[in-house]
Design a protein around this motif. Sequence first.
Motif, PDB file in Angstrom:
ATOM      1  N   ALA A  46       0.857  -1.068   0.135  1.00 48.22           N
ATOM      2  CA  ALA A  46      -0.219   0.137   0.070  1.00 48.22           C
ATOM      3  C   ALA A  46       0.807   1.320   0.082  1.00 48.22           C
ATOM      4  N   THR A  47       0.300   2.452  -0.420  1.00 51.72           N
ATOM      5  CA  THR A  47       1.225   3.506  -0.402  1.00 51.72           C
ATOM      6  C   THR A  47       0.431   4.469   0.601  1.00 51.72           C
ATOM      7  N   SER A  48       1.418   4.766   1.498  1.00 54.60           N
ATOM      8  CA  SER A  48       0.914   5.493   2.538  1.00 54.60           C
ATOM      9  C   SER A  48       1.407   7.238   2.231  1.00 54.60           C
ATOM     10  N   GLU A  49       0.423   8.191   2.623  1.00 54.83           N
ATOM     11  CA  GLU A  49       0.700   9.484   2.168  1.00 54.83           C
ATOM     12  C   GLU A  49       1.044  10.409   3.275  1.00 54.83           C
ATOM     13  N   ALA A  50       1.040   9.690   4.445  1.00 52.33           N
ATOM     14  CA  ALA A  50       1.365  10.772   5.589  1.00 52.33           C
ATOM     15  C   ALA A  50       2.007   9.749   6.827  1.00 52.33           C
TER      16      ALA A  50
END
Length: 100
Positions: A46-50
Amino acid sequence: MKQRFSLARLLATNARSEEDFAEPTEHACRFEGSTKRLVASDGTDATSEAVLFTLVKVEPGDALWLPGDTPGDLDTQRRPLRVTPCFDIRGKLDHYEVYV
């Protein structure tokens, strides 16, 4: 920690996968916008944005709202992708890093 985020604890999930949450509460944090790829032990990613740095334990099913978002707004509600406990040099729990 001068920033605040809101957290609603997951109370229950029924047979139809409908979730019930507690009322959102505000907590102190340090917020950093940062894109990071997270890979789980099973290979999913998954891609974390913060990332939020906080003293409050956040569970995987909880709902949260970043600083500046309106608590309870379903359009801005986030789920933690990963919660990492961080320990100090003496081995005591210092804070949690919550990736969203």
